[in-house]
Design a protein around this motif. Sequence first.
Motif, PDB file in Angstrom:
ATOM      1  N   ILE A   1       7.090 -34.556 -27.794  1.00 47.24           N
ATOM      2  CA  ILE A   1       7.909 -35.142 -26.734  1.00 47.24           C
ATOM      3  C   ILE A   1       8.738 -36.265 -27.347  1.00 47.24           C
ATOM      4  N   ASP A   2      10.033 -36.207 -27.133  1.00 46.00           N
ATOM      5  CA  ASP A   2      10.962 -37.108 -27.799  1.00 46.00           C
ATOM      6  C   ASP A   2      10.707 -38.583 -27.519  1.00 46.00           C
TER       7      ASP A   2
ATOM      8  N   LYS B   1       2.677 -41.121 -12.773  1.00 49.45           N
ATOM      9  CA  LYS B   1       3.861 -41.657 -12.103  1.00 49.45           C
ATOM     10  C   LYS B   1       5.107 -41.406 -12.948  1.00 49.45           C
ATOM     11  N   HIS B   2       5.012 -41.668 -14.251  1.00 50.00           N
ATOM     12  CA  HIS B   2       6.153 -41.441 -15.147  1.00 50.00           C
ATOM     13  C   HIS B   2       6.539 -39.970 -15.187  1.00 50.00           C
ATOM     14  N   ILE B   3       5.544 -39.110 -15.317  1.00 53.41           N
ATOM     15  CA  ILE B   3       5.806 -37.670 -15.436  1.00 53.41           C
ATOM     16  C   ILE B   3       6.491 -37.141 -14.181  1.00 53.41           C
TER      17      ILE B   3
ATOM     18  N   LEU C   1      11.845 -36.493 -19.737  1.00 56.32           N
ATOM     19  CA  LEU C   1      11.009 -36.089 -20.867  1.00 56.32           C
ATOM     20  C   LEU C   1      11.623 -34.861 -21.517  1.00 56.32           C
ATOM     21  N   LEU C   2      11.835 -34.949 -22.804  1.00 55.81           N
ATOM     22  CA  LEU C   2      12.441 -33.859 -23.555  1.00 55.81           C
ATOM     23  C   LEU C   2      11.630 -33.592 -24.810  1.00 55.81           C
ATOM     24  N   THR C   3      11.698 -32.360 -25.284  1.00 58.31           N
ATOM     25  CA  THR C   3      11.071 -32.066 -26.572  1.00 58.31           C
ATOM     26  C   THR C   3      11.978 -32.573 -27.684  1.00 58.31           C
TER      27      THR C   3
ATOM     28  N   TYR D   1       4.370 -28.337 -17.654  1.00 55.49           N
ATOM     29  CA  TYR D   1       5.239 -27.861 -16.579  1.00 55.49           C
ATOM     30  C   TYR D   1       6.612 -28.531 -16.663  1.00 55.49           C
ATOM     31  N   ASN D   2       6.614 -29.864 -16.791  1.00 58.30           N
ATOM     32  CA  ASN D   2       7.885 -30.600 -16.816  1.00 58.30           C
ATOM     33  C   ASN D   2       8.724 -30.285 -18.050  1.00 58.30           C
TER      34      ASN D   2
END
Length: 175
Positions: free
Chosen positions: A20-21, A87-89, A96-98, A133-134
């Motif tokens: 996750i970046d 909460k962040h997710i 959130l990015l790979t 999932y995200n």
Amino acid sequence: MYKDYFENKKVAIFDLESIIDNFYEVYSETFQKILNDLRVDWVYLPDILKDGMTIKEMWDEISKQPYLENKAPYKTIYESVIGNLMKHINDEETSLLTKQGFWGLTYELKEEGGFTLVLKSELDEKITKSLMYNLDLSNTFDLVVYQTDPLKPKNLYTQIIQQIKKYKLQSKHCI
């Protein structure tokens, strides 16, 4: 350049937190909020927290700071971290990015190289599945291994080796 590294390998193990970046920043924000709740505003997290640390390792390092009087038990800290991570997710403002190149690498390994892809997560099942999932990772990995009891973390690589035996593979086949 790295082609020799992949020869005779059949399993690629990815660490969820490291693909996750910007996940390190999410961890930093989470721990800063916890420290603020504990009324600790003098700990400079960039000097303490390093990318790739588990929640327990992070809290152990924070707990070593001198003059930290309010040392909450790890269970309390873990539950607070997990609550803040959720909460962040689930926050629409959190992006959130790979990491760059992730999708190309996994495609090449799985589709062109025939690799079995394994995802290792030091987080519990609920957080791991939410992140997957995200990030749209649900159909990417053949095997997902996560902490079943994060309060008593286990060596996940041992569990991975046990699981890949079902695929008739051994540790020497892993990268």
